[in-house]
Structure formats: C-alpha cells, structure tokens
Design an enzyme around this catalytic site. Sequence first.
Site, PDB file in Angstrom:
ATOM      1  N   GLU A   1       0.863  -1.193   0.000  1.00 66.89           N
ATOM      2  CA  GLU A   1       0.000   0.000   0.000  1.00 66.89           C
ATOM      3  C   GLU A   1       0.894   1.235   0.000  1.00 66.89           C
ATOM      4  OE1 GLU A   1      -2.795   0.212   3.296  1.00 66.89           O
ATOM      5  OE2 GLU A   1      -2.758   2.396   3.197  1.00 66.89           O
TER       6      GLU A   1
ATOM      7  N   ARG B   1       0.398  10.394   0.330  1.00 66.90           N
ATOM      8  CA  ARG B   1       0.707  11.464   1.286  1.00 66.90           C
ATOM      9  C   ARG B   1       1.877  12.324   0.840  1.00 66.90           C
ATOM     10  NH1 ARG B   1       0.111   8.095   6.988  1.00 66.90           N
ATOM     11  NH2 ARG B   1      -1.805   7.033   6.354  1.00 66.90           N
TER      12      ARG B   1
ATOM     13  N   THR C   1      -4.581   6.016   1.844  1.00 67.40           N
ATOM     14  CA  THR C   1      -4.960   7.407   2.110  1.00 67.40           C
ATOM     15  C   THR C   1      -5.744   7.987   0.930  1.00 67.40           C
ATOM     16  OG1 THR C   1      -2.790   7.526   3.220  1.00 67.40           O
ATOM     17  CG2 THR C   1      -4.152   9.485   3.292  1.00 67.40           C
TER      18      THR C   1
ATOM     19  N   LYS D   1     -10.728  -2.334   6.072  1.00 70.71           N
ATOM     20  CA  LYS D   1      -9.594  -1.968   6.912  1.00 70.71           C
ATOM     21  C   LYS D   1     -10.181  -1.592   8.276  1.00 70.71           C
ATOM     22  CE  LYS D   1      -6.082   1.706   7.263  1.00 70.71           C
ATOM     23  NZ  LYS D   1      -5.188   2.595   6.496  1.00 70.71           N
TER      24      LYS D   1
END
Length: 212
Positions: free
Chosen positions: A45, A49, A73, A133
């Site tokens: 993953e 960011r 994110t 998640k």
Amino acid sequence: MSPADPRLRAMLRLAPVIPVYTPGSVQEAVAVAQALLDGGLPVIEVTLRTPVALEAIAAIVQAVPDAVVGAGTVLNGTQLEAVKAAGGRFAVAPGATDALYAAARGADLPLLPGVATASEIMRGLEHGVDTFKFFPAAAAGGRALLAAWNGPFADVRFCPTGGISQANARDYLTLPNVLCVGGSWLTERSLLQAGDYAAIGRLAAQAAVLNG
Ligand code: 3PG
C-alpha cells in the site's frame, strides 16, 4: 446491494502483512517494492501522502510487475480514479463516504474502506462491501473489538491497521475474521533515509512467516 468484489479478499490473502509505505521518491519506491517482494510480501500500500505517490505507483507497476501495488490514504473519487489510471490494483481509505463507494464501483477498482464502528460496517454492507480496513486498530479497540464484531458480522473480514507491529501482529492474525494486517513498521523512515533496503527485506521476511 451489489455482490462483493472477490478480487479484494484474494489480494488480502496473498500475504499476512500489507506494508504501508509513504514514498520519498520514485527511485526509492521501486527499491522498496523490490525489497518487500524479495522478502516475501507482494502486496504493498503506497500512501498518497507525498506528491510523488502516483508516479511511484506507476513506476512500481512497470519495474516490479510481480508486486501487487495499491494506494492508501485515498480520500475521494478523484484520487481513486487517479490511482486506477496509474495502474494501482486497489485503493485503501481511512474511512468511507457514499461518494467514495460510488467512485470505486464506477472505476471498477477494489476498495478497502476503513471502519471503526458497527454502523460503518453496516453502511459498507449496504454498498456491497464485506471486507474492511479496521482503522486505527489499536486506538479504536484492538483485538477485543474485532473479536466482538465476529458475532453480528461473522461473514465480514478485516485488515486491521494502525498500531500494529511484528510484536503484536500475530494477536490479530489468530482471529477468524482477520485476513491480514497492515503496518508501516517495515518501511520506517530511518531505514528509508539510510537507503537500507536490505533491512527492509529482512523485516519483510520476518513478517511473511507470521501466521494465525
Ligand atoms: C496508516 O494509514 O498510517 C496506517 O494505518 C499505518 O499505521 P501504523 O503507522 O501504525 O502502522
């Protein structure tokens, strides 16, 4: 309610740990993905960011084709579509909105939405998603909350992430409703700054043999 996307669980079953990696540069990202794959962790993953994140995903897709790279994110549909365009295989979000669920359907991209409450799970089920998640796992209730959810949501599966490490990962992996865990401990900033990809590979090898 639409049927759940089988690609999501298939990817989460490939390894016990999904490394959560925030890329510093494209070159670094390729080296990290290769080290993780060589250590036995094919699913990665890459968080959105930093400004290089989408380019990093595209570069991993090209240079490390055996890796299964997705984005983390992911906060909105625009980002989700950009992940798909970059060649990402899945998207991970810290939470979820109706718009994000709709965008994932529209882009035909497996989405792993974040949940921390029963109502958020029920909202996801309404959208045909049965795999989540659990975030932030340690802060939101940890192993005990996941065990409690296995009563009302016995068919739902989770990838807990947030506050997980090599030391406590097995506590989660032994739960029947956990497919894998996520964590940033494999790509610590100090290792990235030192360019110590061998150490990242060793951490991946330790994580790859964790089991429930
Ligand atoms: C995140 O999105 O930041 C992940 O949950 C990583 O959490 P961790 O740094 O506690 O592993």
